[in-house]
Design a protein around this motif. Structure first.
Motif, PDB file in Angstrom:
ATOM      1  N   SER A 511       0.593  -1.186  -0.263  1.00 39.10           N
ATOM      2  CA  SER A 511       0.033  -0.056  -0.146  1.00 39.10           C
ATOM      3  C   SER A 511       0.669   1.518   0.232  1.00 39.10           C
ATOM      4  CB  SER A 511      -0.587   0.047   1.120  1.00 39.10           C
ATOM      5  OG  SER A 511      -0.496   0.426   2.527  1.00 39.10           O
ATOM      6  N   THR A 513       0.359   5.449   1.050  1.00 39.85           N
ATOM      7  CA  THR A 513      -0.506   6.478   1.516  1.00 39.85           C
ATOM      8  C   THR A 513       0.395   7.940   1.117  1.00 39.85           C
ATOM      9  OG1 THR A 513      -1.242   4.708   3.402  1.00 39.85           O
ATOM     10  CG2 THR A 513      -1.400   7.472   3.702  1.00 39.85           C
ATOM     11  N   GLN A 524      -5.029  12.618   3.803  1.00 42.37           N
ATOM     12  CA  GLN A 524      -4.335  11.337   3.025  1.00 42.37           C
ATOM     13  C   GLN A 524      -6.077  10.922   3.193  1.00 42.37           C
ATOM     14  OE1 GLN A 524      -2.827   9.271   6.955  1.00 42.37           O
ATOM     15  NE2 GLN A 524      -4.357   7.925   6.285  1.00 42.37           N
ATOM     16  N   LYS A 526      -5.184   6.117   1.258  1.00 41.04           N
ATOM     17  CA  LYS A 526      -4.423   5.130   0.683  1.00 41.04           C
ATOM     18  C   LYS A 526      -4.524   4.299  -0.105  1.00 41.04           C
ATOM     19  CE  LYS A 526      -3.127   2.124   3.785  1.00 41.04           C
ATOM     20  NZ  LYS A 526      -2.977   1.755   5.449  1.00 41.04           N
TER      21      LYS A 526
END
Length: 799
Positions: A511, A513, A524, A526
């Motif tokens: 992942s 972010t 944010q 993600k």
């Protein structure tokens, strides 16, 4: 002239180029373009041709080959000077050789040397590049195949070459263009400014489709495609496996991931636009700005459209801001010595100066104007926003972009490429390095909605404290290849390329972010993605990643060179990376030599002039200026065949080696002022100016505060007489409130299709009305609807 057969120029000279074939493959937002140029030498002498052509400034050229007879020669990437020497040695030995290199001045200009084509021989040149497609305001993806490489203006003292252009009807070669589009999401439509055959879907999901350019393309405009997907622009990640033959741990040997991020900002923050800022507008007034925006009869000129756009901008910026307007050509001018506070007085003074602006400042020298702007001290608590309007015809692109980058901490730069052939390297580079947004206005596009979108971006709070955090399985490390993200805009794509080193299970996930702060609010986004490599992606992602890293290193090398620190370390790294990835750079070139033929080519090489498309609206032939000297490291003397189409190529002239038989007086140099003067020859009598567009007429009458005054001009703009407007005015409402409400009703009732153009100035009008705390507004709206024949609700007006 001997052997006049086949395609002929207007001077009855044989044309070696027969046709151009372009195959476009779009996968989601990445395009692969394959161009095949077919030539035939029908003369009894060998030919050497040099073709100069435009292409996207951020494209990765990844393949170059030539087929002569039954022999195919695939080019290699080598250090540029070494490649040039190898090319010259081959020609002097009587061998066939091919050289493809990027201009030292601008990354969107390439030169292709074909030497030499024997009498009676045919040749096919194949060029391939990959590029990312830009996202438009309406979420379409834009691909452009330029029909013309506009003249690039060089400051006094630089060398150039004069070549000839002709009307589109006389361009003596054909174009075949086809596109294949595929995406994980359905393709909703594909639009073009040129006649296309109907879109054909290849599967029931409608996620794959093909489209072709209709026969008989006239080369009178760029070929532009706009591609739309359903549920477009979702965050995505593509992991591409490394090249099996490459060493693990290298860029080409490791997997590479391409992340496409589309940040969504909190609605509460987005609903409040900034009410402060210093707006600096920089307008191109070179001779080429007098060219019409398109070929339609009565089309507005580039400078005319820019004037109307400045009108909208000056009416739309908030009270309390500061502004100034600069214009440039061979010199530059400014309306005020320094930026001034926005008021009724300063706005009216600026508008009077704008109305008199013409394409009368000669050449296109933007650098000195930018230096002067940057020398002006920034105003405390007024973030500087620079808007640049130009047709992009400059020769010192890299120098201009580097200057913007050096000053990127003090402002945001929003750029606008006006008309066909504007330099994508310049327009995109200004916005990218200036932390802003780039727009292109071509064909029948209206400049105003695109500019107003950028104004809305400039009024958004600047995103700060941007950071990217990776979460990957144990044993996998990441090397980010893209420069750090410095700018985020609502709904606009940000791309990140990264090299993944190490081993991980195919089922593993990672992942990324992106964290940032917007108007004091931490936010944010993600994105989770699979580390399993995508199928059938080839090396497209690797090549785009390599190009991104190469561009970053080139910028650093240029900065070090300008700063007097030319250690060459970055240049060496660029050459290594370019050779390893097979992607072009400023310091390398593609070279191919036909060593299989046992026969040497004898006889002097011959030059032929081949015409290209005349720029729209030019009363005289346009002039192409480039310089290219192998010794000096650039495009040099001689007349080049400038080819326009496949690589979108503009054909203009053929370069030959020693032993020319033609009279070379025809190709004498002209100075830069003569180049721009070609645009400046006035017609014998100016046509009567058309009546101003009703929307712009009404906008021009708005005051800086946002209100309208009740006078005959406003009544006329609303399509009414003064008596009609005055007799229906509610008695309890003053004239300015009545006029302002009428203007808002007219905008909502008749111009909703252009709402993006007047939305900001309407917000000013609503703010002014609220501040008046006027009585009987509902009665006023009802009376206004009756007068204008509309049914606009009070709530829709926002008052």
């Amino acid at each position: 002239m001997e052997n006049c057969c086949g395609l002929l120029t207007s001077k009855k000279e044989p044309v070696p180029l027969k046709s151009v074939e372009v195959e476009l493959e779009v996968r989601d937002h990445v395009a692969t373009v394959v161009s095949t140029l077919n030539y035939e030498n029908k003369e009894d002498k060998p030919l050497e041709a040099v073709f100069v052509f435009p292409m996207p400034g951020d494209a990765a050229v990844c393949h170059f080959s030539a087929t002569i007879g039954q022999t195919q020669i695939v080019a290699e990437v080598k250090e540029k000077q070494k490649a040039r020497e190898e090319y010259d040695d081959a020609l002097s030995s009587g061998q066939q050789a091919f050289l493809l290199e990027e201009s030292d001045q601008s990354p969107d200009i390439f030169s292709l040397s074909v030497g030499s084509l024997p009498p009676g021989e045919s040749a096919s040149i194949r060029l391939e590049y990959v590029t990312e497609l830009a996202v438009q305001a309406d979420e379409g993806l834009r691909f452009v195949l330029p029909a013309v490489l506009n003249p690039r203006y060089h400051p006094q003292g630089s060398e150039g070459v004069q070549v000839t252009s002709v009307p589109a009807s006389l361009v003596p070669y054909s174009l075949f263009f086809s596109a294949r589009v595929s995406s994980p999401r359905p393709v909703s439509k594909v639009e073009s400014n040129c006649p296309m055959d109907p879109l054909k879907y290849l599967n029931t999901e409608q996620s794959q489709a093909v489209v072709k350019l209709a026969a008989g393309h006239k080369f009178d405009k760029d070929v532009e495609l706009l591609i739309y997907y359903k549920d477009a622009h979702q965050p995505t990640a593509v992991v591409e496996a490394g090249q099996t033959s490459a060493k693990p741990g290298t860029l080409m040997g490791d997997p590479v991931v391409m992340l496409s991020l589309y940040p969504e900002f909190p609605q509460a923050v987005m609903s409040s636009l900034a009410s402060c800022g210093e707006f600096v507008f920089l307008l191109d007034r070179s001779g080429s700005m007098g060219v019409p925006l398109n070929n339609n009869e009565g089309s507005q000129t580039r400078i005319g459209s820019a004037r109307d756009t400045l009108l909208l901008l000056l009416k739309s910026i908030p009270m309390g801001c500061y502004f100034n307007i600069y214009s440039f050509g061979s010199s530059y001018e400014h309306i005020f010595p320094n930026s001034v506070e926005y008021s009724e007085k300063t706005m009216e003074e600026a508008l009077k100066k704008v109305e008199g602006m013409e394409d009368d400042l000669g050449g296109t020298e933007i650098l000195e104007a930018l230096k002067h702007i940057y020398s002006q001290a920034c105003i405390p608590n007024q973030p500087r926003q620079l808007f640049v309007f130009t047709d992009g015809e400059v020769g010192n692109t890299k120098e201009v972009i580097n200057l913007v980058k050096k000053n990127s901490g003090s402002h945001r730069c929003f750029s606008f490429g006006i008309g066909e052939g504007a330099s994508s390297a310049l327009i995109n580079g200004l916005a990218k390095e200036g932390g802003g947004y780039a727009q292109f206005i071509t064909g029948i596009d209206r400049m105003q909605p695109k500019v107003m979108q950028s104004l809305r971006f400039s009024l958004q709070p600047a995103v700060v404290d941007i950071s990217v955090k990776w979460d990957l399985p144990k044993g996998v490390s990441v090397t980010v290849l893209s420069p750090p993200i410095t700018t985020l805009f609502q709904g606009q794509r940000s791309l990140i390329y990264a090299q993944l080193t190490g081993q991980s299970p195919k089922t593993a996930e990672g992942s990324v972010t992106v964290k940032y702060s917007l108007a004091g609010h931490p936010s944010q986004n993600k994105l989770h993605f699979s580390l399993k490599p995508a199928e059938d992606s080839g090396l497209t992602v690797h090549r785009l990643a390599a190009r991104t890293l190469i561009r970053s290193l080139e910028m650093v090398e240029e900065e070090e060179r300008e700063g007097g620190e030319p250690d060459g370390v970055k240049k060496k790294k660029v050459v290594e990376l370019s050779v390893q990835s097979g992607v072009s750079s400023a310091f390398t070139a593609f070279i191919a030599v036909n060593k299989s033929s046992g026969e040497t080519i004898k006889g002097p090489l011959v030059r032929r002039n081949v015409p290209t498309l005349m720029m729209m609206g030019c009363p005289t032939p346009s002039t192409m200026w480039m310089s290219h000297s192998p010794a000096a490291g650039g495009f040099s003397g001689g007349v080049h065949l400038m080819q326009s189409a496949a690589f979108n190529i503009s054909i203009d002239g053929l370069l030959m080696a020693d032993g020319l038989e033609e009279d070379t007086d025809e190709y004498q140099m002209a100075d830069d002022s003569e180049q721009e003067d070609m645009y400046d020859d006035p017609p014998e009598a100016k046509p009567e100016l058309p009546r101003r567009d009703p929307l712009l007429q009404l906008v021009s009458l708005q005051r800086a505060s946002g209100r309208w005054e009740l006078d005959p001009a406003v009544a006329a703009a609303l399509g009414k007489t003064s008596e009609e407007v005055e007799n229906t005015q509610p008695s309890e409402v003053n004239k300015e409130v009545w006029a302002t409400i009428l203007a808002l009703i007219w905008l909502h009732g008749f111009k909703m299709d252009a709402q993006e153009e007047w939305e900001l100035l309407a917000m000013k009008a609503v703010s002014w009305l609220r501040a008046q705390n006027a009585p009987h507004v509902t009665q006023c709206v009802e009376a206004g609807n009756t007068l204008l024949g509309c049914k606009v609700q009070k709530d829709a007006l926002g008052i």
